[in-house]
Motif scaffolding. Structure first.
Motif, mmCIF file in Angstrom:
data_model
loop_
_atom_site.group_PDB
_atom_site.id
_atom_site.type_symbol
_atom_site.label_atom_id
_atom_site.label_comp_id
_atom_site.label_asym_id
_atom_site.label_seq_id
_atom_site.Cartn_x
_atom_site.Cartn_y
_atom_site.Cartn_z
ATOM 1 N N LYS A 117 0.817 -1.212 0.000
ATOM 2 C CA LYS A 117 0.000 0.000 0.000
ATOM 3 C C LYS A 117 0.848 1.258 0.000
ATOM 4 N N THR A 118 2.095 1.179 0.454
ATOM 5 C CA THR A 118 2.935 2.378 0.490
ATOM 6 C C THR A 118 4.178 2.279 -0.382
ATOM 7 N N ILE A 135 -4.135 9.650 -6.935
ATOM 8 C CA ILE A 135 -4.297 9.318 -5.517
ATOM 9 C C ILE A 135 -2.950 9.086 -4.858
ATOM 10 N N GLU A 136 -2.826 9.517 -3.593
ATOM 11 C CA GLU A 136 -1.627 9.214 -2.811
ATOM 12 C C GLU A 136 -2.044 8.375 -1.601
ATOM 13 N N PRO A 137 -1.099 7.625 -0.987
ATOM 14 C CA PRO A 137 -1.463 6.774 0.157
ATOM 15 C C PRO A 137 -2.038 7.601 1.312
ATOM 16 N N PRO B 78 5.632 10.892 -6.512
ATOM 17 C CA PRO B 78 5.334 10.055 -5.345
ATOM 18 C C PRO B 78 4.347 8.952 -5.715
ATOM 19 N N MET B 79 4.602 7.740 -5.211
ATOM 20 C CA MET B 79 3.799 6.588 -5.596
ATOM 21 C C MET B 79 2.461 6.586 -4.858
ATOM 22 N N SER B 80 1.481 5.978 -5.490
ATOM 23 C CA SER B 80 0.180 5.798 -4.845
ATOM 24 C C SER B 80 0.158 4.539 -4.008
ATOM 25 N N GLY B 81 1.052 3.617 -4.306
ATOM 26 C CA GLY B 81 0.979 2.310 -3.680
ATOM 27 C C GLY B 81 0.045 1.397 -4.456
ATOM 28 N N GLY B 82 0.018 0.121 -4.045
ATOM 29 C CA GLY B 82 -0.786 -0.854 -4.757
ATOM 30 C C GLY B 82 -2.226 -0.897 -4.305
#
Lengths: 151, 82
Positions: A117-118, A135-137, B78-82
């Motif tokens: 997730k991150t 979207i960002e975490p 920056p990544m969103s993640g999975g």
């Protein structure tokens, strides 16, 4: 240990059956299935676009899996992750883990998902009636990931 | 060798017109200067500390990193993640 990132949909039953097939060394197989949710809550259909970096994304997922496999008692793991355009109701990710006992199997699935997730190199865009939004975490995702540092 | 430029995530829309690095560019720093001339709006976004650069799949932090022999230069927000 295996990782797949693919734009084609995956078959949940087929992946699970293949993972379980022929195993006599395990007493526990745990899994998590992430599914695309309609973010518009009934006000119009949204779709999810998952961008990824071919090669780089798979290596990052393999690093997460390698770290997960260091957990005591884990015998095998598999991650299958969709990319590209995904519609509400479709599976996005499946994580499978096999162990001799249930505690490590369940724990390592949670470990992998909290790190996915991150730390997974995906970039999510929600497309809906109000336009597109990258979207960002969430802070809660970072907290879940950080909680593994204390263990 | 001329490198392909790859913009990930929200950078895709902003960097859409920049497909290949021009010939004669030696370092990442020089590439940024070229982008600043070609597309000033994109250049300012890329300069954010939160945007990482990968040369042939490896993250680099050195602005003097050589790119003359690179096949692909990717910009990662920056990544969103999975």
């Amino acid at each position: 240990m295996s990782v797949s990132v693919q734009t084609a949909p995956f078959d949940v039953q087929a992946e699970t059956a293949a993972f379980c097939a022929g195993r006599t060394d395990v007493g526990a197989i745990a899994s998590f299935l992430g599914v695309c949710r309609d973010a518009t809550a009934g006000k119009g259909v949204s779709t999810l676009f998952l961008d990824y970096f071919p090669g780089f994304t798979e290596r990052a997922l393999e690093d997460i899996e390698a770290e997960a496999r260091a957990h005591v008692g884990v015998i095998e793991t598999r991650i299958v992750h969709r990319a590209g355009l995904i519609h509400p109701g479709e599976p996005i990710v499946i994580v499978l883990a096999a162990a001799a006992h249930r505690a490590p199997a369940l724990e390592v699935v949670a470990f992998i998902m909290d790190h996915l997730k991150t730390d997974a190199p995906f970039w999510k865009r929600e497309d809906g009636p109000h336009g597109a939004r990258w979207i960002e975490p969430l802070p809660s995702d970072h907290q879940a990931r950080a909680s593994w540092e204390k263990k | 060798m001329v490198a392909r430029l790859l913009f990930l995530g929200r950078l895709r829309d902003q960097g859409a017109d920049l497909e290949m690095a021009p010939a004669g560019i030696e370092t990442l720093s020089e590439l940024r200067e070229w982008i600043a001339r070609e597309a000033p709006d994109v250049a300012s976004v890329l300069h954010s500390a939160r945007v990482r650069v990968a040369i042939d799949g490896e993250i680099v932090h050195d602005e003097n990193a050589p790119i003359a022999e690179a096949r692909e230069i990717a910009f990662l927000p920056p990544m969103s993640g999975g």
